[in-house]
Design an enzyme around this catalytic site. Structure first.
Site, mmCIF file in Angstrom:
data_model
loop_
_atom_site.group_PDB
_atom_site.id
_atom_site.type_symbol
_atom_site.label_atom_id
_atom_site.label_comp_id
_atom_site.label_asym_id
_atom_site.label_seq_id
_atom_site.Cartn_x
_atom_site.Cartn_y
_atom_site.Cartn_z
ATOM 1 N N LYS A 11 0.728 -1.128 0.347
ATOM 2 C CA LYS A 11 -0.109 0.068 -0.228
ATOM 3 C C LYS A 11 0.601 1.323 -0.254
ATOM 4 C CE LYS A 11 -4.578 1.077 0.620
ATOM 5 N NZ LYS A 11 -5.255 0.246 -0.526
ATOM 6 N N THR A 58 -4.382 -5.101 0.717
ATOM 7 C CA THR A 58 -3.407 -4.165 0.729
ATOM 8 C C THR A 58 -3.994 -3.140 1.664
ATOM 9 O OG1 THR A 58 -4.102 -2.675 -1.033
ATOM 10 C CG2 THR A 58 -2.578 -3.814 -1.349
ATOM 11 N N ARG A 177 29.571 32.762 -10.104
ATOM 12 C CA ARG A 177 27.992 31.675 -10.313
ATOM 13 C C ARG A 177 27.327 32.222 -9.181
ATOM 14 N NH1 ARG A 177 27.813 26.357 -12.131
ATOM 15 N NH2 ARG A 177 28.547 24.932 -10.663
ATOM 16 N N GLN A 229 30.393 18.894 -7.919
ATOM 17 C CA GLN A 229 31.284 17.858 -7.083
ATOM 18 C C GLN A 229 32.140 17.935 -6.157
ATOM 19 O OE1 GLN A 229 30.587 19.087 -10.526
ATOM 20 N NE2 GLN A 229 30.397 17.781 -11.878
ATOM 21 N N HIS A 257 19.701 26.467 -12.875
ATOM 22 C CA HIS A 257 20.598 27.846 -14.127
ATOM 23 C C HIS A 257 19.647 28.945 -13.415
ATOM 24 C CE1 HIS A 257 23.404 24.787 -14.585
ATOM 25 N NE2 HIS A 257 22.235 24.058 -15.669
#
Length: 298
Positions: A11, A58, A177, A229, A257
């Site tokens: 479920k 369920t 940025r 990263q 972005h």
């Protein structure tokens, strides 16, 4: 000749709300969750022979979640997920594994007239606290905790340069940025041999969540990021160092972005580079950076 290679059922999207009333202080606390349960075991006949004799309905699974929420604590979510998962493999001997997902939605207590209000709350963020717990017969309980959908943005302090440049490259290198992402961060606990081991570790779960959230936010804000990263790897390192009982940390960070808008067409108006103030938020396509960091084998 066909054969059933894998099967599970259950479920999903079970909405649960629980209120705790403190009679001494006349204060209330609330928890709202979305729960999913999937079961595995000796259920092949329901698929291959239309024999439902091994199927826990369920709807019964849904009822069980509600009953478990009434009879047991629902915080921390790691404990509740483990209780529900363990219930199914203990109650139904033909069920060999139970997978339980708990999504906890944010409700923060309101401050009214300078004081915490005893029974009023507000949604103070779209991020959720998630837990995946699996109880397996003879193999203990595995738990994965997570922060999901934590939206963050910094208007400076991020760079990206030195990447591969070839005939396919149009992206310019940048030394400053906007960096924005929706953080999904998860950490995997060392396997718990039994439910009692989960219960004895209750104090660790909230501490680990608070630690992971703090490290994520502070590292994101304070570091001059050379790349997503490298930043996410540093976050993983710090969480592993701070929480000895976990053996892996993973992040998934989509790049959200924000593009400069060239306005030079209008009377030479400058809005690029150091003069950029107005940007166009982008929905897609977007970068997606992921990693998993584990402890070194000794």
């Amino acid at each position: 000749m066909a054969q059933l290679s894998a099967s599970r059922y259950g479920k999903d999207n079970i909405r649960v709300y629980k209120v705790h009333r403190d009679e001494k202080t006349s204060s209330q606390s609330v928890v709202e969750m979305t729960v999913g349960v999937l079961l595995e075991g000796e259920i092949e006949a329901s698929y291959t022979k239309a024999d439902n004799s091994g199927i826990v309905a369920t709807d019964s699974i849904k009822n069980t979640v509600y009953l478990m929420a009434k009879q047991h604590p629902v915080t921390p979510p790691e404990l509740f997920a483990a209780i529900v998962a363990n219930h199914f493999i203990e109650t139904y001997k033909h069920i060999s594994a139970a997978h339980v997902k708990v999504i906890t939605h944010r409700w923060a207590r309101m401050t009214v007239e300078g004081k915490p209000h005893p029974h009023s709350f507000m949604r103070d963020g779209s991020d959720t606290r998630n837990v995946d717990a699996t109880a397996q017969e003879g193999k203990g309980i595995s738990i994965r905790s997570a922060i999901a959908g934590l939206l963050v943005l910094k208007s400076t302090g991020s760079a990206f340069h030195g990447f591969v440049r070839d005939e396919y490259t149009t992206l310019a290198e940048v030394w400053d940025r906007i960096l924005s992402t929706s953080v999904d961060c998860a950490w995997t606990w060392n396997t718990f041999p039994a439910l009692s081991d989960v219960q004895s570790s209750v104090s660790k779960f909230n501490d680990a969540y608070d630690t992971a959230r703090t490290i994520t936010i502070e590292t994101f804000a304070l570091e001059e990021s050379p790349s997503v990263q490298n930043t996410m790897y540093k976050m993983c390192e710090q969480i592993l160092a701070a929480v000895p009982a976990i053996d892996a940390v993973d992040y998934s960070l989509p790049n959200k972005h924000y593009f400069e808008i060239d306005m030079s067409w209008h009377k030479g108006l400058k809005n690029t580079g150091k003069d950029a103030e107005v940007y166009a938020p982008q929905s897609d396509p977007n970068g997606l950076i992921q990693c998993t960091v584990t402890r070194e084998e000794k």
